[in-house]
Scaffold this motif. Structure first.
Motif: not given
Length: 371
Positions: A136, A163, A167, A188, A191, A194
């Protein structure tokens, strides 16, 4: 493929795809019969005149289930749903160059990410807590400087890398082994939602394709094929991640591996890769130093780069805001946070770029000095 394009040509490509013809076979048929657009006017006997095309393959093209074609044509009319072919400008250049590229891709999300500079990040589905954090962190730092983080949406390292990618401005791209109307693993789902909203999900498999075991090793060539480099975070000796890494090596990509304890079974795959020539990395900066020349070329020549890309990514800025407040004495991350009001992760990402440009040097204890 552009939604306004003639459905006739897309229908031909879908027919070729659902007949499971390879890229080499499609090129052979296309060259012999006058181009893909002309295949709508060919007969079964015309196909049998093409060298190395069997009667079974000709049958497959003419006997495709029309409902499957209509399903795909309906799917692509939805917002942010795309089907691109090997001949489309949106098709990733690096992927087009591999030995066996897919003849088309289903894409849900930001189509432009397919041609952005990418780093594949892969590893164990049963990763350690430390491994998940590393994946990550690397994903976040490298996405922050503009790399798209590409992985396979699996449990473990894949999910952690995604993930992290979410960001940063580079975002993340998931290559899956099912049809895009299915999400696997089901855990998932959030996720995946997203990623579809902020990044992109990609598959070479027709809608409705279930998560069959044989699909996942095959899709790994796409993960490595679209990326400039491949980072393996944790992998056992028989890990599927090693397949991706070996494919990356065969495709001429840079391969990176993170070392670990000799007593950790999840480090043994990485150690094997390092013995075979993968670059040992201990920080995101190690990756960026190797990829910077290739990535800079991609940024300079990629006409579809994201609007979030900015001149801040270019390492030769002599008037960078951070340089303007730095002295030639060591300065810490905490001091820079206070002085700039920037997030620590943003400062670290920018410092990597400045370091690559030879404008600052990294010191111990999280400090830097202007050169």
């Amino acid at each position: 493929m552009n939604k306004n394009a003639d459905n006739t040509e897309l229908t031909i490509w879908l027919r070729l795809h659902l007949a499971y013809l390879s890229a080499k076979q499609v090129r052979r048929v296309s060259d012999h019969l006058g181009g893909v657009s002309q295949l709508a006017y060919t007969s079964h006997s015309d196909w049998l005149q093409v060298p190395n095309i069997t009667e079974k393959q000709a049958d497959a093209f003419f006997q495709v289930d029309e409902t499957l074609i209509q399903q795909a044509l309906d799917w692509v009319q939805q917002p942010n749903h795309h089907i691109i072919t090997l001949e489309d400008d949106a098709f990733p250049e690096l992927l087009r160059e591999i030995a066996d590229p897919p003849i088309l891709l289903y894409v849900r999300g930001d189509l432009g990410l397919l041609k952005s500079p990418q780093l594949a990040v892969v590893g164990s589905r049963h990763a350690s807590r430390q491994g998940l954090q590393i994946a990550e962190d690397f994903g976040a730092h490298l996405s922050q400087v503009g790399l798209c983080i590409t992985s396979g949406l699996a449990h473990g390292i894949d999910a952690a890398a995604h993930r992290g990618g979410l960001k940063g401005q580079g975002q993340t791209l998931a290559v899956v082994g099912t049809g895009l109307d299915r999400i696997y693993p089901a855990a998932n789902q959030n996720l995946a939602r997203q990623i579809a909203e902020q990044g992109a999900i990609v598959s070479e498999y027709p809608l409705g394709t279930r998560p069959l075991a044989q699909n996942f090793p095959k899709r790994n060539r796409l993960i490595s094929g679209m990326a400039t480099g491949c980072l393996v975070v944790e992998a056992a000796l028989k890990s599927g991640s090693l397949i991706t890494a070996r494919q990356a090596m065969e495709q001429g990509r840079e391969v990176f591996a993170i070392p670990g304890s000799i007593n950790n079974s999840l480090a043994k795959g990485c150690h094997q890769l390092i013995k075979q020539g993968a670059k040992l990395v201990e920080s995101a900066q190690d990756v960026l130093e190797e990829l910077a020349p290739l990535v800079a070329f991609s940024w300079d020549n990629n006409t579809t780069k994201p609007e979030t890309s900015s001149p801040d990514l270019v390492p030769d800025q002599s008037t960078h805001p951070l340089l303007e407040i730095m002295e030639y004495e060591p300065i810490s991350l905490d001091e820079l946070v206070v002085m700039t009001k920037m997030a620590a992760s943003d400062i670290q990402a920018q410092m990597m770029i400045l370091e690559l440009g030879g404008q600052v040097e990294s010191l111990s204890a999280g400090r830097w000095r202007r050169i």
